[in-house]
Design an enzyme around this catalytic site. Structure first.
Site, PDB file in Angstrom:
ATOM      1  N   ARG A 263     -45.387  70.244 -23.466  1.00 22.88           N
ATOM      2  CA  ARG A 263     -45.636  69.482 -22.030  1.00 22.88           C
ATOM      3  C   ARG A 263     -46.800  68.245 -22.660  1.00 22.88           C
ATOM      4  O   ARG A 263     -47.817  68.596 -22.827  1.00 22.88           O
ATOM      5  CB  ARG A 263     -46.127  70.320 -21.046  1.00 22.88           C
ATOM      6  CG  ARG A 263     -47.662  71.215 -21.387  1.00 22.88           C
ATOM      7  CD  ARG A 263     -47.980  72.054 -20.068  1.00 22.88           C
ATOM      8  NE  ARG A 263     -48.702  73.167 -20.319  1.00 22.88           N
ATOM      9  CZ  ARG A 263     -50.170  72.643 -20.632  1.00 22.88           C
ATOM     10  NH1 ARG A 263     -50.893  71.513 -20.779  1.00 22.88           N
ATOM     11  NH2 ARG A 263     -50.887  73.740 -20.941  1.00 22.88           N
ATOM     12  N   HIS A 267     -51.328  71.462 -17.506  1.00 25.04           N
ATOM     13  CA  HIS A 267     -50.701  72.612 -17.001  1.00 25.04           C
ATOM     14  C   HIS A 267     -50.423  72.369 -15.754  1.00 25.04           C
ATOM     15  O   HIS A 267     -49.366  72.481 -15.197  1.00 25.04           O
ATOM     16  CB  HIS A 267     -51.508  73.899 -17.402  1.00 25.04           C
ATOM     17  CG  HIS A 267     -50.790  75.186 -16.730  1.00 25.04           C
ATOM     18  ND1 HIS A 267     -49.767  75.524 -17.207  1.00 25.04           N
ATOM     19  CD2 HIS A 267     -51.274  75.866 -15.730  1.00 25.04           C
ATOM     20  CE1 HIS A 267     -49.338  76.852 -16.461  1.00 25.04           C
ATOM     21  NE2 HIS A 267     -50.063  76.786 -15.680  1.00 25.04           N
ATOM     22  N   TYR A 277     -58.411  71.842 -25.097  1.00 26.91           N
ATOM     23  CA  TYR A 277     -57.583  72.861 -26.094  1.00 26.91           C
ATOM     24  C   TYR A 277     -56.722  72.210 -26.951  1.00 26.91           C
ATOM     25  O   TYR A 277     -55.930  72.903 -27.656  1.00 26.91           O
ATOM     26  CB  TYR A 277     -57.232  73.935 -25.315  1.00 26.91           C
ATOM     27  CG  TYR A 277     -56.311  73.754 -24.182  1.00 26.91           C
ATOM     28  CD1 TYR A 277     -54.891  73.661 -24.306  1.00 26.91           C
ATOM     29  CD2 TYR A 277     -56.760  73.313 -22.970  1.00 26.91           C
ATOM     30  CE1 TYR A 277     -54.067  73.086 -23.344  1.00 26.91           C
ATOM     31  CE2 TYR A 277     -55.824  73.100 -21.735  1.00 26.91           C
ATOM     32  CZ  TYR A 277     -54.608  72.958 -22.027  1.00 26.91           C
ATOM     33  OH  TYR A 277     -53.855  72.660 -20.963  1.00 26.91           O
TER      34      TYR A 277
END
Length: 364
Positions: A263, A267, A277
Site C-alpha cells: 500500500r 493504513h 515505520y
C-alpha cells in the site's frame, strides 16, 4: 548407526514451504515471463483491466483529498492494490474488508453510496442485497467466517457462484481467519479467500506477524490449496482467482490466495504516519513494481493503450466522483430513527422504546 523412525519420514517445514514460490506472469518491465500461465483474455478485456486500475487510482487520490477536506469520514487508501479486483462474475458474492470498497463499486455499488458509507450514513449500503455484497467489514478478519457461511449457503442452494473475501496480512493472524478457511475446507464450500499481503498491518511488519515463510502455506492445515502470486501483476492475480473460482464451481472446495503487494499510502486517513515505520528506500523499491506502470508498459507494447485513453479515463473518473460527492452532499440528513430502524429485522423492546423516544423528538 541409529535406525530410522517414523518421525524421520515426516515432511520437514522446508519441504512444505518450497511449494509456495511466488507466481509471476508479468514482470516489472511489462514483459511476459511465464507464457504457460497467461490467461486467455481478449484485447478489450485487457484494456478494461487497465481502465479499472487507472480509475481506481484516481478514486483513491480524490478520496484522500475529500477526506482531508472533511467531506468523507473513514477512508483506507487503496493505491498499490489495484491488481486484486478481477476475475469475478456478477453472481459471485463479495465480502470485503474496509480497504476493498473499489471491488464493491466494480460489482455495482454506486459511487455516492460508497461515499455515504464512509460518512456512516445508513443509505450507504441501501439495496446491497441486490448486488451480492456485504458492507465492508471493520472487525479484522471477521469476513472470513462470514464467507464460509455464505459459501455454504450458495452450495446448499445449488447456485453456480462463489463467495470471495479479502483481508490483509494482519488479518491472517486473527482466529476468524483460521476458523473460516477450516470450516469452508471441511464442507468444500465454494469460497475464494484472498490475503492482500501489503507488508504492514498498520505499523506491524509482516515479518513479525508469523514465523511462516508465506501466508499461503497456512492453507495446508485447512486441507485446501494455497498459492502465492505477485500482487502487483494483474495477470497473475487474474489467473489465480479465475482458477480458484473454477475449482469452487466444480465442487472442489475453497482456495487461499496470497497476493504480494504494497500500500503506497497510510493504513487509514485516521492519523497513521507511514514514515514512522517505512523507509523512503522501501517506498521507492515498491514504486518500481507499481501495477499500473507495468501493465501500461505491457499494453503499450501491444498497441492497446495510449495517453489519450488514459487521460480519458482520468477525466471520466474525476467527473463521476464530482457528481457522486454532490449526490452524497444532497442526501437527506440521517436521523437517529433511521439508524435504529435498520439494526434488526424486528426491534427488541429496548430499541423500540428508544425509537419511539427519538421519533417523538424528531416530529417536533
Amino acid at each position: 548407526m541409529a535406525s530410522r523412525t517414523k518421525f524421520d519420514e515426516v515432511k520437514t517445514l522446508h519441504d512444505i514451504e518450497e511449494r509456495f514460490e511466488t507466481v509471476q506472469i508479468l514482470n516489472e518491465e511489462g514483459k511476459i515471463v511465464n507464457d504457460s500461465l497467461m490467461p486467455d483474455l481478449t484485447d478489450e478485456q485487457l484494456q478494461e483491466m487497465m481502465r479499472r486500475m487507472v480509475y481506481t487510482r484516481i478514486l483513491d487520490q480524490r478520496s484522500i483529498s475529500l477526506n482531508r477536506q472533511g467531506r468523507l469520514g473513514f477512508y483506507a487508501p487503496t493505491a498499490g492494490q489495484e491488481a486484486s479486483h478481477f476475475a469475478l462474475e456478477k453472481e459471485d458474492f463479495i465480502l470485503p474488508g474496509y480497504r476493498d470498497v473499489p471491488q464493491l463499486i466494480w460489482h455495482g455499488l454506486p459511487l455516492e453510496q460508497a461515499f455515504l458509507w464512509s460518512r456512516g450514513h445508513v443509505d450507504g449500503m441501501k439495496g446491497i442485497e441486490k448486488l451480492n455484497i456485504l458492507p465492508p467489514q471493520i472487525i479484522i478478519g471477521a469476513q472470513y467466517v462470514q464467507t464460509a457461511g455464505v459459501a455454504l449457503g450458495i452450495k446448499k442452494r445449488g447456485k453456480k457462484a462463489v463467495a470471495v473475501t479479502y483481508t490483509g496480512d494482519g488479518g491472517s493472524s486473527q482466529g476468524d481467519f483460521y476458523e473460516g478457511i477450516n470450516f469452508a475446507g471441511a464442507f468444500k464450500a465454494p469460497a475464494v479467500f484472498i490475503v492482500q499481503n501489503n507488508q504492514f498491518a498498520i505499523s506491524t511488519p509482516r515479518s513479525v506477524q508469523t514465523a511462516a515463510k508465506t501466508l499461503a502455506q497456512k492453507a495446508v492445515a485447512a486441507g485446501i490449496p494455497g498459492i502465492v502470486v505477485d500482487g502487483m501483476d494483474p495477470l497473475s492475480v487474474y489467473a489465480a482467482v479465475k482458477r480458484a473460482r473454477e475449482r469452487a464451481l466444480a465442487g472442489e472446495g475453497p482456495s487461499l490466495i496470497e497476493t504480494i503487494c504494497y500500500r503506497f499510502g497510510p493504513h487509514t486517513m485516521s492519523g497513521d504516519d507511514p514514515t514512522r515505520y517505512r523507509t523512503e528506500d522501501l517506498d521507492n523499491e515498491w514504486a518500481r513494481k507499481d501495477p499500473l506502470v507495468r501493465f501500461r508498459k505491457f499494453l503499450e507494447q501491444k498497441n492497446l493503450w495510449s495517453e489519450e485513453q488514459e487521460n480519458g479515463t482520468i477525466e471520466q473518473a474525476k467527473e463521476d466522483i464530482k457528481a457522486a460527492i454532490k449526490k452524497a452532499d444532497n442526501a437527506p440528513k440521517q436521523k437517529v430513527t433511521d439508524l435504529i430502524s435498520v439494526m434488526y429485522e424486528e426491534l427488541p423492546q429496548t430499541l423500540k422504546e428508544q425509537y419511539e423516544f427519538y421519533q417523538a423528538k424528531e416530529s417536533k
